[in-house]
Motif scaffolding. Structure first.
Motif, PDB file in Angstrom:
ATOM      1  N   SER A 107      28.751  -7.702  26.130  1.00  0.00           N
ATOM      2  CA  SER A 107      29.563  -6.766  26.912  1.00  0.00           C
ATOM      3  C   SER A 107      28.858  -5.435  27.128  1.00  0.00           C
ATOM      4  CB  SER A 107      30.913  -6.530  26.220  1.00  0.00           C
ATOM      5  OG  SER A 107      31.693  -7.710  26.224  1.00  0.00           O
ATOM      6  N   ASP A 108      28.099  -4.982  26.150  1.00  0.00           N
ATOM      7  CA  ASP A 108      27.443  -3.679  26.249  1.00  0.00           C
ATOM      8  C   ASP A 108      25.996  -3.821  25.798  1.00  0.00           C
ATOM      9  OD1 ASP A 108      29.673  -1.842  27.123  1.00  0.00           O
ATOM     10  OD2 ASP A 108      30.608  -2.727  25.359  1.00  0.00           O
ATOM     11  N   GLU A 109      25.637  -3.172  24.677  1.00  0.00           N
ATOM     12  CA  GLU A 109      24.251  -3.231  24.232  1.00  0.00           C
ATOM     13  C   GLU A 109      24.015  -4.364  23.241  1.00  0.00           C
ATOM     14  OE1 GLU A 109      26.461  -0.949  21.235  1.00  0.00           O
ATOM     15  OE2 GLU A 109      26.280  -0.755  23.401  1.00  0.00           O
ATOM     16  N   LEU A 110      22.765  -4.775  23.164  1.00  0.00           N
ATOM     17  CA  LEU A 110      22.335  -5.746  22.162  1.00  0.00           C
ATOM     18  C   LEU A 110      21.034  -5.235  21.563  1.00  0.00           C
ATOM     19  CD1 LEU A 110      22.532  -8.559  20.770  1.00  0.00           C
ATOM     20  CD2 LEU A 110      21.143  -9.450  22.673  1.00  0.00           C
ATOM     21  N   GLU A 111      20.984  -5.168  20.238  1.00  0.00           N
ATOM     22  CA  GLU A 111      19.769  -4.782  19.528  1.00  0.00           C
ATOM     23  C   GLU A 111      19.213  -6.009  18.829  1.00  0.00           C
ATOM     24  OE1 GLU A 111      20.221  -1.336  17.020  1.00  0.00           O
ATOM     25  OE2 GLU A 111      21.790  -0.506  18.309  1.00  0.00           O
ATOM     26  N   ILE A 112      17.934  -6.270  19.052  1.00  0.00           N
ATOM     27  CA  ILE A 112      17.298  -7.418  18.408  1.00  0.00           C
ATOM     28  C   ILE A 112      15.932  -7.003  17.870  1.00  0.00           C
ATOM     29  CG2 ILE A 112      18.460  -9.105  19.885  1.00  0.00           C
ATOM     30  CD1 ILE A 112      15.792  -9.401  21.426  1.00  0.00           C
ATOM     31  N   GLU A 113      15.437  -7.792  16.945  1.00  0.00           N
ATOM     32  CA  GLU A 113      14.074  -7.616  16.447  1.00  0.00           C
ATOM     33  C   GLU A 113      13.386  -8.969  16.475  1.00  0.00           C
ATOM     34  OE1 GLU A 113      11.642  -6.133  12.454  1.00  0.00           O
ATOM     35  OE2 GLU A 113      13.629  -5.310  12.896  1.00  0.00           O
ATOM     36  N   ARG A 114      12.227  -9.016  17.101  1.00  0.00           N
ATOM     37  CA  ARG A 114      11.446 -10.235  17.190  1.00  0.00           C
ATOM     38  C   ARG A 114       9.983  -9.896  16.890  1.00  0.00           C
ATOM     39  NH1 ARG A 114      16.030 -11.448  17.482  1.00  0.00           N
ATOM     40  NH2 ARG A 114      17.083 -12.881  18.949  1.00  0.00           N
ATOM     41  N   ASN A 115       9.406 -10.630  15.947  1.00  0.00           N
ATOM     42  CA  ASN A 115       7.995 -10.441  15.578  1.00  0.00           C
ATOM     43  C   ASN A 115       7.673  -8.980  15.249  1.00  0.00           C
ATOM     44  OD1 ASN A 115       7.842 -13.164  16.221  1.00  0.00           O
ATOM     45  ND2 ASN A 115       5.868 -12.966  17.219  1.00  0.00           N
ATOM     46  N   GLY A 116       8.620  -8.332  14.592  1.00  0.00           N
ATOM     47  CA  GLY A 116       8.399  -6.954  14.166  1.00  0.00           C
ATOM     48  C   GLY A 116       8.611  -5.909  15.244  1.00  0.00           C
ATOM     49  N   LYS A 117       8.987  -6.314  16.472  1.00  0.00           N
ATOM     50  CA  LYS A 117       9.257  -5.385  17.555  1.00  0.00           C
ATOM     51  C   LYS A 117      10.773  -5.232  17.736  1.00  0.00           C
ATOM     52  CE  LYS A 117       4.886  -4.933  18.849  1.00  0.00           C
ATOM     53  NZ  LYS A 117       4.139  -3.662  18.754  1.00  0.00           N
ATOM     54  N   ARG A 118      11.185  -3.982  17.924  1.00  0.00           N
ATOM     55  CA  ARG A 118      12.614  -3.713  18.064  1.00  0.00           C
ATOM     56  C   ARG A 118      12.956  -3.460  19.534  1.00  0.00           C
ATOM     57  NH1 ARG A 118      14.462   0.423  13.412  1.00  0.00           N
ATOM     58  NH2 ARG A 118      16.461  -0.302  14.202  1.00  0.00           N
ATOM     59  N   PHE A 119      14.033  -4.124  19.983  1.00  0.00           N
ATOM     60  CA  PHE A 119      14.468  -4.066  21.381  1.00  0.00           C
ATOM     61  C   PHE A 119      15.885  -3.503  21.458  1.00  0.00           C
ATOM     62  CE2 PHE A 119      11.404  -7.413  20.999  1.00  0.00           C
ATOM     63  CZ  PHE A 119      10.770  -7.571  22.217  1.00  0.00           C
ATOM     64  N   TYR A 120      16.105  -2.662  22.446  1.00  0.00           N
ATOM     65  CA  TYR A 120      17.458  -2.214  22.800  1.00  0.00           C
ATOM     66  C   TYR A 120      17.714  -2.703  24.220  1.00  0.00           C
ATOM     67  CZ  TYR A 120      21.460   0.861  23.705  1.00  0.00           C
ATOM     68  OH  TYR A 120      22.718   1.367  24.011  1.00  0.00           O
ATOM     69  N   LEU A 121      18.744  -3.514  24.397  1.00  0.00           N
ATOM     70  CA  LEU A 121      19.019  -4.163  25.672  1.00  0.00           C
ATOM     71  C   LEU A 121      20.409  -3.787  26.180  1.00  0.00           C
ATOM     72  CD1 LEU A 121      17.880  -7.759  24.594  1.00  0.00           C
ATOM     73  CD2 LEU A 121      16.434  -5.935  25.514  1.00  0.00           C
ATOM     74  N   HIS A 122      20.507  -3.477  27.469  1.00  0.00           N
ATOM     75  CA  HIS A 122      21.793  -3.120  28.087  1.00  0.00           C
ATOM     76  C   HIS A 122      21.617  -3.281  29.591  1.00  0.00           C
ATOM     77  CE1 HIS A 122      25.309  -0.755  29.306  1.00  0.00           C
ATOM     78  NE2 HIS A 122      25.687  -0.653  28.048  1.00  0.00           N
ATOM     79  N   HIS A 123      22.679  -3.633  30.293  1.00  0.00           N
ATOM     80  CA  HIS A 123      22.555  -3.710  31.754  1.00  0.00           C
ATOM     81  C   HIS A 123      22.127  -2.365  32.326  1.00  0.00           C
ATOM     82  CE1 HIS A 123      23.064  -4.768  35.890  1.00  0.00           C
ATOM     83  NE2 HIS A 123      23.994  -3.851  36.072  1.00  0.00           N
ATOM     84  N   GLY A 124      22.663  -1.287  31.787  1.00  0.00           N
ATOM     85  CA  GLY A 124      22.250   0.045  32.212  1.00  0.00           C
ATOM     86  C   GLY A 124      23.326   0.834  32.933  1.00  0.00           C
ATOM     87  N   ASP A 125      24.437   0.201  33.291  1.00  0.00           N
ATOM     88  CA  ASP A 125      25.483   0.921  34.017  1.00  0.00           C
ATOM     89  C   ASP A 125      26.264   1.830  33.072  1.00  0.00           C
ATOM     90  OD1 ASP A 125      26.415  -1.524  32.805  1.00  0.00           O
ATOM     91  OD2 ASP A 125      28.327  -1.221  33.829  1.00  0.00           O
ATOM     92  N   GLY A 126      26.572   3.016  33.571  1.00  0.00           N
ATOM     93  CA  GLY A 126      27.394   3.957  32.807  1.00  0.00           C
ATOM     94  C   GLY A 126      26.664   4.681  31.702  1.00  0.00           C
ATOM     95  N   LEU A 127      25.345   4.589  31.657  1.00  0.00           N
ATOM     96  CA  LEU A 127      24.581   5.256  30.615  1.00  0.00           C
ATOM     97  C   LEU A 127      23.953   6.536  31.160  1.00  0.00           C
ATOM     98  CD1 LEU A 127      22.683   2.253  28.951  1.00  0.00           C
ATOM     99  CD2 LEU A 127      24.916   3.216  28.343  1.00  0.00           C
ATOM    100  N   GLY A 128      23.685   7.460  30.260  1.00  0.00           N
ATOM    101  CA  GLY A 128      23.025   8.697  30.651  1.00  0.00           C
ATOM    102  C   GLY A 128      23.999   9.711  31.214  1.00  0.00           C
ATOM    103  N   PRO A 129      23.489  10.884  31.590  1.00  0.00           N
ATOM    104  CA  PRO A 129      24.345  11.959  32.080  1.00  0.00           C
ATOM    105  C   PRO A 129      24.884  11.664  33.476  1.00  0.00           C
ATOM    106  CG  PRO A 129      22.039  12.575  32.275  1.00  0.00           C
ATOM    107  CD  PRO A 129      22.071  11.272  31.522  1.00  0.00           C
ATOM    108  N   GLY A 130      26.041  12.280  33.799  1.00  0.00           N
ATOM    109  CA  GLY A 130      26.606  12.140  35.133  1.00  0.00           C
ATOM    110  C   GLY A 130      27.315  10.827  35.349  1.00  0.00           C
ATOM    111  N   ASP A 131      27.555  10.489  36.633  1.00  0.00           N
ATOM    112  CA  ASP A 131      28.205   9.239  37.032  1.00  0.00           C
ATOM    113  C   ASP A 131      29.593   9.107  36.417  1.00  0.00           C
ATOM    114  OD1 ASP A 131      28.135   7.061  38.655  1.00  0.00           O
ATOM    115  OD2 ASP A 131      26.959   5.786  37.333  1.00  0.00           O
ATOM    116  N   THR A 132      30.306  10.230  36.342  1.00  0.00           N
ATOM    117  CA  THR A 132      31.601  10.266  35.665  1.00  0.00           C
ATOM    118  C   THR A 132      32.619   9.345  36.320  1.00  0.00           C
ATOM    119  OG1 THR A 132      31.174  12.544  34.989  1.00  0.00           O
ATOM    120  CG2 THR A 132      33.455  11.769  34.849  1.00  0.00           C
TER     121      THR A 132
END
Length: 255
Positions: A107-132
């Motif tokens: 539904s929103d974000e997913l955090e995973i770790e694979r082979n020692g690398k960390r990923f933050y995954l999200h579609h990207g809508d509604g994030l960051g400043p603005g777009d109220t």
């Protein structure tokens, strides 16, 4: 990750947008891509706006996309794990793909770790400043009350209304994409990445939504990757166990 296996990330297919012929041609490209990656894919992350509109009534789903869905089923049956993210165009996914594909719905974000690398995954809508305005609308559309009310509308009318809204939203999104590309290092998603990294480290922060393939450094050892889209770019990302890279799929036309 098993040796030789890879993670694949793609977003913003917008199946259903444009006329029928355009959508079918895009679906054919996606089926070809999925057919190629099934040879070495361990996990496939489809990160939102897979469909230009999607709503699961209790006994009805939007018609079409049978070749694409069949190919996903083939991958799932082969043991490849599929993740489907809710985008701003297909946020009304419920349990259909879980039941049919054993997919995980995000539904929103997913955090995973694979082979020692960390990923933050999200579609990207509604994030960051603005777009109220959109952030308020997203809260309303995701509410159980809104979903219940929409489900009361006959699919013929409901899908027609949704397709009209979806086209308007996509046009606005494309305009925002061009602005983000012009200032890709300081766009709202890049700003969000830098704020996120103040509290937790990620090697890769991956979004869709902005419709332009972007790979930019947002920290000393952190990168923000935007996956682009499949209306114009046909771009996706691959993690081979060591490094994440952006690619463009070149689909040979029939004949």
């Amino acid at each position: 990750m098993a040796p030789g296996k890879k993670l694949y990330f793609a977003s913003d297919f917008h199946l259903g947008t444009g006329n029928y012929a355009n959508s079918r041609e895009r679906e054919a490209r996606l089926v070809s891509w999925l057919d190629i990656i099934k040879a070495d894919a361990a996990e496939v992350f489809l990160m939102g706006d897979v469909f230009d509109f999607w709503f699961e009534y209790k006994t009805v789903v939007p018609k079409g996309y049978i070749r694409f869905l069949g190919k996903l089923a083939e991958l799932a049956d082969a043991g490849i794990k599929i993740y489907l993210f809710k985008g701003n165009h297909d946020m009304w996914m419920f349990d259909y793909f879980e039941n049919e594909l054993n997919a995980t719905i995000i539904s929103d974000e997913l955090e995973i770790e694979r082979n020692g690398k960390r990923f933050y995954l999200h579609h990207g809508d509604g994030l960051g400043p603005g777009d109220t305005t959109y952030k308020i609308l997203k809260t309303i559309f995701r509410s159980k009350v809104c979903q219940w009310l929409f489900a009361r509308i006959h699919p013929n009318l409901g899908v027609g209304i949704a397709n009209y809204w979806s086209r308007h939203s996509r046009i606005a999104g494309d305009a925002n994409s061009k602005s983000e590309h012009k200032h890709f290092g300081e766009g709202r998603l890049a700003v969000y990445c830098r704020e996120l990294l103040k509290t937790k480290f990620y090697d890769y922060i991956i979004f869709g939504h902005r419709h332009l393939p972007i790979d930019v450094q947002v920290g000393e050892q952190s990168r923000y990757i935007n996956l682009g889209e499949w209306v114009n770019y046909n771009t996706y990302a691959v993690f081979d166990g060591e490094e994440l890279t952006l690619h463009r799929f070149e689909h040979a036309s029939a004949g």
